[in-house]
Design a protein around this motif. Structure first.
Motif, PDB file in Angstrom:
ATOM      1  N   GLU A  85      -7.295   5.150   9.608  1.00  0.00           N
ATOM      2  CA  GLU A  85      -7.614   5.560   7.262  1.00  0.00           C
ATOM      3  C   GLU A  85      -6.355   5.281   7.394  1.00  0.00           C
ATOM      4  N   LYS A 134      -5.956   1.443   3.798  1.00  0.00           N
ATOM      5  CA  LYS A 134      -5.184   1.290   3.211  1.00  0.00           C
ATOM      6  C   LYS A 134      -4.967  -0.012   2.649  1.00  0.00           C
ATOM      7  N   ALA A 140       0.932  -1.099  -0.309  1.00  0.00           N
ATOM      8  CA  ALA A 140      -0.052  -0.494  -0.241  1.00  0.00           C
ATOM      9  C   ALA A 140       0.873   1.245  -0.029  1.00  0.00           C
ATOM     10  N   ARG A 159      -7.788  -3.042  -0.030  1.00  0.00           N
ATOM     11  CA  ARG A 159      -7.995  -2.900  -0.431  1.00  0.00           C
ATOM     12  C   ARG A 159      -6.882  -4.284  -1.227  1.00  0.00           C
TER      13      ARG A 159
END
Ligand code: PLP
Length: 396
Positions: free
Chosen positions: A271, A275, A135, A278
């Motif tokens: 936050e 990430k 990420a 995904r």
């Protein structure tokens, strides 16, 4: 000449955007790395566990930093009970219960309480380790690591086509945080493994705090606490609580003896954790989450097991010191011995005696990593090691 769609930059960046590594580097974890090192030596026809020796003795497997104690009794009972509900994804809300428990107990000493949205559970800590690197690293965002250290993040970085920036450990076998923080103003991830795999040595908490506060903006500090329970070192979960760009990893594979059951945790700001999602969100085995909760509910488990492993490790150190072998004192379930000869030869010679020790690292080719097994396994290790080391290097 037109480039093939598979290797063209646009295809590569599409794959990266889609979260799929375009490069041909496999992403590996401790189990894979231990097997790969073993195969280099024995070249077995297929992936198989080594056989018992001529006397029927089981192979001594002290090559993958596993915990020979395995899951605790209450975890075994939880596995048994939850397996009955295994036809459903999460019939009893086991995951929610585990996250609540983790939130209540965050911090080795229980003094840090992280909100539940700061906690993500995975099937082991390998996934969040790999996902963090995928990420946040890329061809313009290098991965910064100590050397020697756990290699999994480096493999993930190579899959993300990121440069790997390696920094030798200091004289006290700590991470050289000043060098690592200064390595690149665009670093994607700085990885700190505390205690470190393979050395089992610590980086002072104040150095890690300094790194968290002085790293480049936009860099994520990935603090891997896979082995923290085996040491008395303070955790860095408080840095997550302070809202810094830090992800802390924990696993149930080490002190809790659940490497084959698979449960691990990433702690970070929502936050940052978002990430990672995904790259995959897989339902967790119901057996793993209930075994994890049962393990966390055993009040004395960590302290008891830490002592059992420390006693075995320290008596092995006593033996090594008495025999004049050079080793790096560790506070974890693995340690390194400087064999004074190519470590790969020593590993191969040990395997001939059905004792499987860990691998070498390129920066220290004469050092071998040994995991702490049971007292009986360490006795077998001692006998094999002494006979290997008393033979001339060329013979080994
Ligand atoms: N981090 C470190 C430092 C390790 O040594 C390991 C495995 O040995 C892992 C992470 C991954 O462990 P698991 O995926 O079993 O949680």
């Amino acid at each position: 000449m037109s480039s093939s769609p598979l290797s063209s930059p646009s295809r590569r960046s599409f794959l990266r955007t889609a979260g799929i590594a375009a490069a041909a580097f496999p992403i590996m974890s401790e189990g894979h790395l231990a097997w790969a090192a073993m195969q280099q030596q024995t070249k077995p026809a297929r992936r198989q566990r080594p056989a018992a020796d001529a006397n029927g003795a089981a192979p001594v497997m002290i090559n993958a930093n596993e915990n020979p104690l395995g899951p605790c009794q209450s975890a075994l009972a939880a596995i048994d009970a939850s397996a009955l509900t295994g036809g459903r994804y999460d019939a009893n809300g086991g995951l929610d219960k585990l996250v609540t428990l983790l939130s209540q107990q965050t911090g080795v000493t229980g003094d840090v309480k992280l909100p539940e949205d700061h906690i993500a559970v995975y099937a082991g800590s390998s996934e969040p380790l790999h996902f963090t690197v995928l990420a946040f690293c890329s061809d313009s965002k290098p991965y910064v690591t100590a050397d020697p250290s756990y290699e999994a993040g480096m493999w993930a970085a190579q899959a993300a086509e990121a440069k790997v920036s390696k920094w030798p450990l200091t004289e006290t076998y700590a991470h050289d945080v000043k060098a690592m923080v200064g390595a690149s103003p665009t670093a994607g991830v700085i990885y700190i493994c505390n205690p470190n795999n393979p050395t089992g040595t610590l980086t002072p908490k104040e150095d890690i705090v300094w790194a968290a506060k002085n790293k480049p903006a936009g860099t994520v500090l990935l603090i891997d606490e896979a082995y923290i329970h085996l040491s008395e070192a303070p955790s860095c979960l408080d840095l997550v609580q302070q809202g810094l760009d830090v992800i802390v990893l924990r696993t149930f594979s080490k002190v809790y003896g659940m490497a084959g059951i698979r449960c691990g945790v990433a702690f970070g700001k929502p936050e940052l954790l978002a990430k990672l999602q995904r790259y995959g969100m897989n339902p967790l085995p119901v057996t793993a989450v209930t075994a994890a909760s049962a393990s966390l509910s055993e009040a004395d488990l960590v302290a008891t097991r830490r002592k059992i492993i420390a006693d075995t490790r320290n008596s092995t150190f006593k033996w090594l010191a008495n025999k004049g072998y050079k080793f790096i004192p560790s506070v974890s379930n693995c340690f390194m011995i400087d064999t004074g000869r190519p470590g790969k030869d020593v590993i191969a010679a040990m395997q001939k005696q059905n004792v499987f020790i860990g691998r070498t690292w390129p920066i220290w080719p004469n050092h071998v990593r040994v995991s702490v097994g049971t007292p009986a396994e360490m006795a077998a290790f001692q006998a094999a090691f002494e006979s290997v080391m008393s033979a001339p290097p060329a013979t080994a």
